[in-house]
Design a protein around this motif. Sequence first.
Motif, mmCIF file in Angstrom:
data_model
loop_
_atom_site.group_PDB
_atom_site.id
_atom_site.type_symbol
_atom_site.label_atom_id
_atom_site.label_comp_id
_atom_site.label_asym_id
_atom_site.label_seq_id
_atom_site.Cartn_x
_atom_site.Cartn_y
_atom_site.Cartn_z
ATOM 1 N N HIS A 26 9.865 2.147 -2.141
ATOM 2 C CA HIS A 26 8.656 2.659 -1.497
ATOM 3 C C HIS A 26 8.860 4.142 -1.178
ATOM 4 O O HIS A 26 9.872 4.526 -0.591
ATOM 5 C CB HIS A 26 8.371 1.879 -0.209
ATOM 6 C CG HIS A 26 7.013 2.116 0.358
ATOM 7 N ND1 HIS A 26 6.631 3.341 0.887
ATOM 8 C CD2 HIS A 26 5.930 1.296 0.491
ATOM 9 C CE1 HIS A 26 5.377 3.257 1.327
ATOM 10 N NE2 HIS A 26 4.935 2.030 1.089
ATOM 11 N N PRO A 27 7.921 5.013 -1.537
ATOM 12 C CA PRO A 27 8.116 6.456 -1.356
ATOM 13 C C PRO A 27 8.200 6.910 0.097
ATOM 14 O O PRO A 27 8.708 8.005 0.360
ATOM 15 C CB PRO A 27 6.890 7.068 -2.048
ATOM 16 C CG PRO A 27 5.858 5.984 -2.043
ATOM 17 C CD PRO A 27 6.628 4.714 -2.195
ATOM 18 N N LEU A 68 8.795 7.725 6.513
ATOM 19 C CA LEU A 68 8.361 7.239 7.820
ATOM 20 C C LEU A 68 9.360 6.289 8.435
ATOM 21 O O LEU A 68 9.411 6.140 9.662
ATOM 22 C CB LEU A 68 7.007 6.518 7.677
ATOM 23 C CG LEU A 68 5.854 7.353 7.134
ATOM 24 C CD1 LEU A 68 4.620 6.476 6.945
ATOM 25 C CD2 LEU A 68 5.565 8.517 8.078
ATOM 26 N N VAL A 69 10.137 5.633 7.591
ATOM 27 C CA VAL A 69 11.137 4.672 8.047
ATOM 28 C C VAL A 69 12.452 4.956 7.339
ATOM 29 O O VAL A 69 12.476 5.227 6.136
ATOM 30 C CB VAL A 69 10.693 3.218 7.733
ATOM 31 C CG1 VAL A 69 11.805 2.233 8.048
ATOM 32 C CG2 VAL A 69 9.447 2.875 8.522
ATOM 33 N N ARG A 190 2.184 -10.842 -0.393
ATOM 34 C CA ARG A 190 1.748 -11.046 0.985
ATOM 35 C C ARG A 190 2.889 -10.759 1.967
ATOM 36 O O ARG A 190 2.696 -10.091 2.990
ATOM 37 C CB ARG A 190 1.277 -12.496 1.151
ATOM 38 C CG ARG A 190 0.774 -12.875 2.541
ATOM 39 C CD ARG A 190 -0.554 -12.211 2.837
ATOM 40 N NE ARG A 190 -0.399 -10.957 3.571
ATOM 41 C CZ ARG A 190 -1.323 -10.030 3.658
ATOM 42 N NH1 ARG A 190 -2.464 -10.177 3.036
ATOM 43 N NH2 ARG A 190 -1.128 -8.928 4.346
ATOM 44 N N VAL A 191 4.079 -11.246 1.633
ATOM 45 C CA VAL A 191 5.251 -10.988 2.476
ATOM 46 C C VAL A 191 5.540 -9.489 2.520
ATOM 47 O O VAL A 191 5.816 -8.920 3.586
ATOM 48 C CB VAL A 191 6.474 -11.768 1.953
ATOM 49 C CG1 VAL A 191 7.756 -11.290 2.634
ATOM 50 C CG2 VAL A 191 6.293 -13.262 2.180
ATOM 51 N N TYR A 192 5.466 -8.845 1.374
ATOM 52 C CA TYR A 192 5.732 -7.409 1.289
ATOM 53 C C TYR A 192 4.761 -6.623 2.164
ATOM 54 O O TYR A 192 5.170 -5.730 2.932
ATOM 55 C CB TYR A 192 5.612 -6.980 -0.168
ATOM 56 C CG TYR A 192 5.853 -5.508 -0.441
ATOM 57 C CD1 TYR A 192 7.109 -4.943 -0.271
ATOM 58 C CD2 TYR A 192 4.819 -4.693 -0.905
ATOM 59 C CE1 TYR A 192 7.336 -3.597 -0.549
ATOM 60 C CE2 TYR A 192 5.038 -3.358 -1.198
ATOM 61 C CZ TYR A 192 6.293 -2.808 -1.010
ATOM 62 O OH TYR A 192 6.515 -1.481 -1.285
ATOM 63 N N LEU A 193 3.474 -6.957 2.089
ATOM 64 C CA LEU A 193 2.470 -6.270 2.909
ATOM 65 C C LEU A 193 2.715 -6.509 4.396
ATOM 66 O O LEU A 193 2.523 -5.598 5.219
ATOM 67 C CB LEU A 193 1.062 -6.726 2.525
ATOM 68 C CG LEU A 193 0.564 -6.276 1.146
ATOM 69 C CD1 LEU A 193 -0.802 -6.895 0.853
ATOM 70 C CD2 LEU A 193 0.492 -4.754 1.071
ATOM 71 N N ASP A 194 3.138 -7.714 4.753
ATOM 72 C CA ASP A 194 3.437 -8.011 6.158
ATOM 73 C C ASP A 194 4.605 -7.170 6.651
ATOM 74 O O ASP A 194 4.599 -6.685 7.798
ATOM 75 C CB ASP A 194 3.750 -9.500 6.330
ATOM 76 C CG ASP A 194 2.516 -10.380 6.199
ATOM 77 O OD1 ASP A 194 1.391 -9.848 6.277
ATOM 78 O OD2 ASP A 194 2.677 -11.604 6.017
ATOM 79 N N VAL A 201 4.058 1.285 7.672
ATOM 80 C CA VAL A 201 4.087 2.063 6.435
ATOM 81 C C VAL A 201 2.912 1.636 5.557
ATOM 82 O O VAL A 201 2.621 0.442 5.453
ATOM 83 C CB VAL A 201 5.419 1.831 5.684
ATOM 84 C CG1 VAL A 201 5.427 2.562 4.354
ATOM 85 C CG2 VAL A 201 6.596 2.288 6.546
ATOM 86 N N PRO A 202 2.211 2.568 4.911
ATOM 87 C CA PRO A 202 1.061 2.196 4.075
ATOM 88 C C PRO A 202 1.476 1.476 2.798
ATOM 89 O O PRO A 202 2.604 1.631 2.310
ATOM 90 C CB PRO A 202 0.412 3.556 3.759
ATOM 91 C CG PRO A 202 1.537 4.539 3.864
ATOM 92 C CD PRO A 202 2.410 4.029 4.974
ATOM 93 N N ASP A 203 0.554 0.725 2.250
ATOM 94 C CA ASP A 203 0.773 0.012 0.997
ATOM 95 C C ASP A 203 0.909 1.011 -0.147
ATOM 96 O O ASP A 203 0.118 1.939 -0.270
ATOM 97 C CB ASP A 203 -0.410 -0.936 0.755
ATOM 98 C CG ASP A 203 -0.307 -1.705 -0.543
ATOM 99 O OD1 ASP A 203 0.806 -1.799 -1.095
ATOM 100 O OD2 ASP A 203 -1.344 -2.231 -0.991
ATOM 101 N N ASP A 204 1.910 0.812 -0.978
ATOM 102 C CA ASP A 204 2.093 1.681 -2.145
ATOM 103 C C ASP A 204 1.555 1.044 -3.413
ATOM 104 O O ASP A 204 1.746 1.580 -4.512
ATOM 105 C CB ASP A 204 3.571 2.039 -2.325
ATOM 106 C CG ASP A 204 4.446 0.810 -2.567
ATOM 107 O OD1 ASP A 204 3.975 -0.322 -2.316
ATOM 108 O OD2 ASP A 204 5.603 0.971 -3.006
#
Length: 295
Positions: A26-27, A68-69, A190-194, A201-204
């Motif tokens: 994730h960027p 961000l993280v 779904r797990v990844y988005l959670d 962090v926004p969805d990539d």
Amino acid sequence: MKKPNFFFIGAPKCGTTAMANWLQEHPRIFMTQRRKEPMFFDNDIFNPDRMSLKQYESLFRKADDDHLVVGEASTSYLRSLEAVQNILEYSPSARFLVAVRNPVEMAPSVHAQLMYTQHETIADFEEAWQAQEDRVQGKRLPSNSRNDPASLMYADVCRLGEQLERLLGQVSRDRVMVVFMDDMKADSRRVYLDILDFLGVPDDGRSDFPSANVRKRVKLPVLGKMLAYALQYKRLLGLQGVKTGAFLKLHAWNEVPMARTEPDEQFRKELIDCFEEDILLLGELTGRDVSGWLR
């Protein structure tokens, strides 16, 4: 340099490698790359390659304002009695991700991984399970596991309810996310988005979720030991991040998939009886119905 504020602390063989890989790509998230599992804070677990604080913080030197993280993933932290407190002293506002699965399935998977890394010498899992009592007394231990016999205590390693309860006794629930491997298999996105939501962090847009660290064995144990010694020397020389083509090719050639073997009915019942109380505790702590694990 940014200091880590997110820790993926376990448990082993619960999909942690795959999830860490997804997050690493994730960027807006920085995860350690030169050393996947730093194992810096678990001072009560034997680690011949333990880093200094300077070496540990060097793993994050490429983290910048775009991230961000900033985090790392060390699956030994969850079972460690000291790691979480050490993390909180270093990063007081840290957030924690925990992956869990049915311990009846987890235990033989942990055994297979230790066979692959050659820290286990009893190939049959049921025999290795029965050897735990002897190993507590220092008997039947592989020569390279004598400094960390706790890693061979499969019942303790896989008591995830007990380990999660200890974590929640130190960290508020809003800073802890628990992921079930069953959910990861059923709906990875779904797990990844959670997880992204938990981290803020926004969805990539990721849509591909490959598995990782699948069960495998070595073709030639002698070659496996030679490669392990070579990796250890690289770390001693401070070259743990250096990857050579020949080294990787030998590793790949020496790996073959390992077929799953299910315990027979009697042994499975023994495993369920051993883990029943802990399974119920995990269900209580997470609000999850895990009664199916007891069947």
